[in-house]
Write an enzyme that holds these catalytic residues in place. Structure first.
Site, short mmCIF file in Angstrom:
data_model
loop_
_atom_site.label_atom_id
_atom_site.label_comp_id
_atom_site.label_asym_id
_atom_site.label_seq_id
_atom_site.Cartn_x
_atom_site.Cartn_y
_atom_site.Cartn_z
N ARG A 1 73.16 -20.45 -31.94
CA ARG A 1 73.15 -21.42 -33.04
C ARG A 1 72.61 -20.72 -34.29
N LEU B 1 87.89 -24.89 -36.28
CA LEU B 1 86.42 -24.98 -36.22
C LEU B 1 85.79 -24.47 -37.52
N THR C 1 82.92 -34.86 -36.40
CA THR C 1 81.48 -34.82 -36.17
C THR C 1 80.83 -36.20 -36.18
N ASP D 1 80.55 -22.27 -32.06
CA ASP D 1 81.54 -22.88 -31.17
C ASP D 1 82.75 -21.97 -30.99
N GLU E 1 78.25 -36.77 -37.64
CA GLU E 1 77.73 -36.93 -39.00
C GLU E 1 78.57 -37.97 -39.77
N HIS F 1 75.41 -30.00 -31.02
CA HIS F 1 75.36 -29.12 -29.85
C HIS F 1 74.87 -27.75 -30.29
N TYR G 1 78.94 -33.10 -46.76
CA TYR G 1 79.54 -32.56 -45.53
C TYR G 1 80.20 -33.67 -44.72
N LYS H 1 84.16 -34.10 -43.82
CA LYS H 1 84.64 -34.17 -42.44
C LYS H 1 85.45 -35.43 -42.19
N THR I 1 84.00 -16.77 -35.56
CA THR I 1 82.73 -16.04 -35.66
C THR I 1 81.52 -16.99 -35.59
P1 NAP Z 1 79.23 -22.47 -37.59
O1 NAP Z 1 78.46 -21.68 -36.59
O2 NAP Z 1 78.63 -22.73 -38.93
O3 NAP Z 1 80.64 -21.73 -37.81
C1 NAP Z 1 81.47 -22.05 -38.88
C2 NAP Z 1 82.65 -21.09 -38.89
O4 NAP Z 1 83.50 -21.40 -40.00
C3 NAP Z 1 82.26 -19.60 -39.05
O5 NAP Z 1 83.07 -18.83 -38.19
C4 NAP Z 1 82.62 -19.33 -40.49
O6 NAP Z 1 82.95 -17.99 -40.75
C5 NAP Z 1 83.88 -20.18 -40.62
N1 NAP Z 1 84.32 -20.36 -42.00
C6 NAP Z 1 83.58 -20.84 -43.03
N2 NAP Z 1 84.33 -20.83 -44.15
C7 NAP Z 1 85.54 -20.34 -43.82
C8 NAP Z 1 86.74 -20.07 -44.54
N3 NAP Z 1 86.83 -20.32 -45.84
N4 NAP Z 1 87.80 -19.55 -43.88
C9 NAP Z 1 87.71 -19.27 -42.57
N5 NAP Z 1 86.61 -19.48 -41.82
C10 NAP Z 1 85.53 -20.01 -42.46
O7 NAP Z 1 79.63 -23.90 -37.00
P2 NAP Z 1 79.65 -24.39 -35.47
O8 NAP Z 1 78.33 -24.97 -35.13
O9 NAP Z 1 80.25 -23.35 -34.62
O10 NAP Z 1 80.64 -25.62 -35.58
C11 NAP Z 1 82.04 -25.45 -35.42
C12 NAP Z 1 82.76 -26.61 -36.09
O11 NAP Z 1 82.36 -27.83 -35.48
C13 NAP Z 1 82.44 -26.78 -37.57
O12 NAP Z 1 83.61 -27.28 -38.19
C14 NAP Z 1 81.36 -27.84 -37.60
O13 NAP Z 1 81.35 -28.52 -38.83
C15 NAP Z 1 81.82 -28.72 -36.45
N6 NAP Z 1 80.77 -29.45 -35.74
C16 NAP Z 1 79.67 -28.80 -35.27
C17 NAP Z 1 78.70 -29.49 -34.55
C18 NAP Z 1 77.49 -28.80 -34.01
O14 NAP Z 1 76.53 -29.50 -33.65
N7 NAP Z 1 77.50 -27.48 -33.87
C19 NAP Z 1 78.88 -30.86 -34.31
C20 NAP Z 1 80.03 -31.49 -34.78
C21 NAP Z 1 80.98 -30.77 -35.47
P3 NAP Z 1 81.81 -16.92 -41.23
O15 NAP Z 1 81.18 -16.43 -39.95
O16 NAP Z 1 82.62 -15.91 -41.93
O17 NAP Z 1 80.84 -17.66 -42.09
O1 G4F Z 2 69.86 -29.28 -37.12
P1 G4F Z 2 70.29 -30.03 -38.30
O2 G4F Z 2 70.39 -29.30 -39.58
O3 G4F Z 2 71.65 -30.74 -37.91
P2 G4F Z 2 72.48 -31.98 -38.52
O4 G4F Z 2 72.13 -32.23 -39.93
O5 G4F Z 2 72.33 -33.12 -37.57
O6 G4F Z 2 73.97 -31.41 -38.49
C1 G4F Z 2 74.47 -30.71 -37.36
O7 G4F Z 2 75.06 -31.64 -36.47
C2 G4F Z 2 76.21 -32.33 -36.99
C3 G4F Z 2 76.66 -33.29 -35.88
O8 G4F Z 2 75.97 -34.51 -36.01
C4 G4F Z 2 77.26 -31.30 -37.34
F1 G4F Z 2 78.39 -31.92 -37.77
C5 G4F Z 2 76.72 -30.36 -38.39
O9 G4F Z 2 77.70 -29.36 -38.68
C6 G4F Z 2 75.48 -29.69 -37.85
O10 G4F Z 2 75.86 -28.85 -36.78
O11 G4F Z 2 69.29 -31.27 -38.56
C7 G4F Z 2 68.98 -32.19 -37.55
C8 G4F Z 2 67.88 -33.12 -38.03
C9 G4F Z 2 68.14 -33.73 -39.41
O12 G4F Z 2 67.76 -35.09 -39.40
C10 G4F Z 2 67.21 -32.97 -40.33
O13 G4F Z 2 66.79 -33.68 -41.49
O14 G4F Z 2 66.67 -32.36 -38.17
C11 G4F Z 2 66.06 -32.73 -39.39
N1 G4F Z 2 65.17 -31.64 -39.82
C12 G4F Z 2 63.82 -31.75 -39.97
N2 G4F Z 2 63.33 -30.59 -40.41
C13 G4F Z 2 65.54 -30.40 -40.13
C14 G4F Z 2 64.38 -29.73 -40.51
N3 G4F Z 2 66.75 -29.79 -40.13
C15 G4F Z 2 66.81 -28.51 -40.50
N4 G4F Z 2 68.00 -27.88 -40.48
N5 G4F Z 2 65.69 -27.80 -40.90
C16 G4F Z 2 64.46 -28.38 -40.93
O15 G4F Z 2 63.49 -27.74 -41.30
#
Ligand code: NAP
Ligand code: G4F
Length: 325
Positions: A184, A80, A125, A13, A127, A179, A149, A153, A10
């Site tokens: 998002r 995911l 990640t 990704d 991170e 990404h 977090y 991870k 849901t």
């Molecule tokens: P997201 O939009 O926050 O989606 C997270 C998913 O995890 C949702 O489907 C959520 O379900 C599910 N979830 C949370 N708790 C759960 C549980 N207890 N049991 C089953 N499902 C659960 O994240 P995303 O951006 O798609 O990222 C996908 C994965 O890649 C994550 O693991 C994230 O940490 C990792 N990641 C993301 C990025 C990025 O930039 N997007 C980068 C590196 C790694 P609900 O809808 O029910 O909340």
């Molecule tokens: O968009 P962000 O919250 O992403 P962040 O913290 O980089 O994490 C995302 O990417 C990770 C991969 O590197 C994933 F693993 C993780 O699950 C997630 O998808 O913040 C990006 C940057 C940070 O430096 C934050 O401090 O933006 C800065 N920022 C500045 N003002 C803000 C804000 N971030 C958020 N969310 N909201 C603000 O108002």
């Protein structure tokens, strides 16, 4: 027909990966946790809600994972699911650790117990690099996570490596840099910016509060990045890969791109709120995707400018539809 199971279907990704695997002819299953309201907006946005099979389960509940694996026998499992918002991980460190760290272990254990030949993908990640040890981060860069977090991870990442080495499982970790996309979550900075800029353009809001806008991220498009997840599980051996664009941009410059596209000057609207600064920050991330390019034939396709334009346009359209009712 190949069957894939996605935890986190849901999420952003999960929805794009499901769409991609369907286009490859897969039978796509997704784990959906019990919530009081239905939560399939992203699957509906991509018009695939009725094409995937959603199964009740939770990555905190090992028995539900074992039941699903036994009943549906997927050949590939993509983990995911996570509490994926870095900011929240300081407010809820134990929940974050349970879901993001132990949840991954639950899935690895379920696979080991039911059928260790199932291929496993872990969503690692950038991170984890946190306080960076090398200017450009690759698969060999040491880790130094800066948030609960990131620490969670890293545990899941090493468990994936450990199950591969201990049990000879086909377990891979994709170290994905940030990404984004039109689906998002609104709490992440790119979407917060595109959504608020669209509201400002439509006269619904006049300020955008942000935290530290001097941090830099390597931003790509989720639609491009899920292809790398699939490719890792088709590779001839299980390995870990960095997935990134190789370009880094500050939050400030990303704001400028979004507001510029709407004919606005971001400096007229952005206000800095110290409350939004994080207790420990990841100042800069930039990844080296050359291993993925060489061995998977994967390359990031969408530029930051193209992605922000797509996000702003989608937000404008959605907000106008909401106004019309
Ligand atoms: P997201 O939009 O926050 O989606 C997270 C998913 O995890 C949702 O489907 C959520 O379900 C599910 N979830 C949370 N708790 C759960 C549980 N207890 N049991 C089953 N499902 C659960 O994240 P995303 O951006 O798609 O990222 C996908 C994965 O890649 C994550 O693991 C994230 O940490 C990792 N990641 C993301 C990025 C990025 O930039 N997007 C980068 C590196 C790694 P609900 O809808 O029910 O909340
Ligand atoms: O968009 P962000 O919250 O992403 P962040 O913290 O980089 O994490 C995302 O990417 C990770 C991969 O590197 C994933 F693993 C993780 O699950 C997630 O998808 O913040 C990006 C940057 C940070 O430096 C934050 O401090 O933006 C800065 N920022 C500045 N003002 C803000 C804000 N971030 C958020 N969310 N909201 C603000 O108002």
């Amino acid at each position: 027909m190949k069957t894939a199971l996605i935890s986190g279907i849901t999420g952003q990704d999960g929805a794009y990966l499901a769409e991609y695997l369907l286009s490859k002819g897969y039978n796509v299953l997704g784990i959906i946790r019990r919530l009081s309201t239905q939560n399939i907006e992203r699957l509906s946005y991509l018009n695939i809600a009725d094409k995937v099979k959603l199964l009740d389960g939770d990555i905190l509940d090992l028995s539900s994972l074992i039941r699903i694996l036994k009943d549906y026998k997927p050949g590939e499992v993509y983990n995911l699911a996570a509490q994926s918002f870095v900011g929240t991980s300081w407010q809820q460190p134990i929940l974050t650790s349970n879901v993001t760290a132990i949840g991954a272990l639950n899935l690895l254990e379920a696979i080991r117990l039911v059928d260790p030949s199932i291929k496993f993908y872990q969503a690692s990640t950038s991170e984890m690099f946190g306080k960076i040890k090398e200017t450009v981060q690759s698969e060999t860069t040491p880790f130094h996570p800066r948030s609960p977090y990131g620490v969670s991870k890293l545990y899941a990442h090493w468990m994936t490596v450990n199950y591969r080495e201990s049990y000879n499982m086909f377990a891979c970790a994709g170290i994905l840099f940030n990404h984004e996309s039109p689906i998002r979550g609104l709490e992440f900075v790119t979407r917060k910016v595109t959504y608020t800029a669209a509201r400002i353009k439509l006269g619904l809001q006049d300020k955008l509060s942000l935290g530290n806008i001097d941090t830099k991220r390597d931003w790509g498009h989720a639609r491009d990045y899920v292809k790398a997840m699939y490719l890792m599980l088709q590779h001839d051996k299980p390995e870990d890969f960095v997935i990134a664009t190789g370009r880094t941009t500050s939050v400030r410059d990303m704001c400028e791109i979004a507001f510029d596209y709407l004919g606005l000057n971001y400096e007229d609207y952005v206000v800095i709120d110290k409350e939004l600064f994080r207790p420990a920050e990841v100042e800069i991330l930039i990844g080296n995707p050359s291993k993925a390019e060489k061995y998977l034939g994967w390359k990031s396709r969408t530029t930051l400018e193209e992605m922000i334009k797509e996000m702003v346009e989608a937000d404008l359209k959605r907000i106008k539809e909401e106004i019309k009712g």
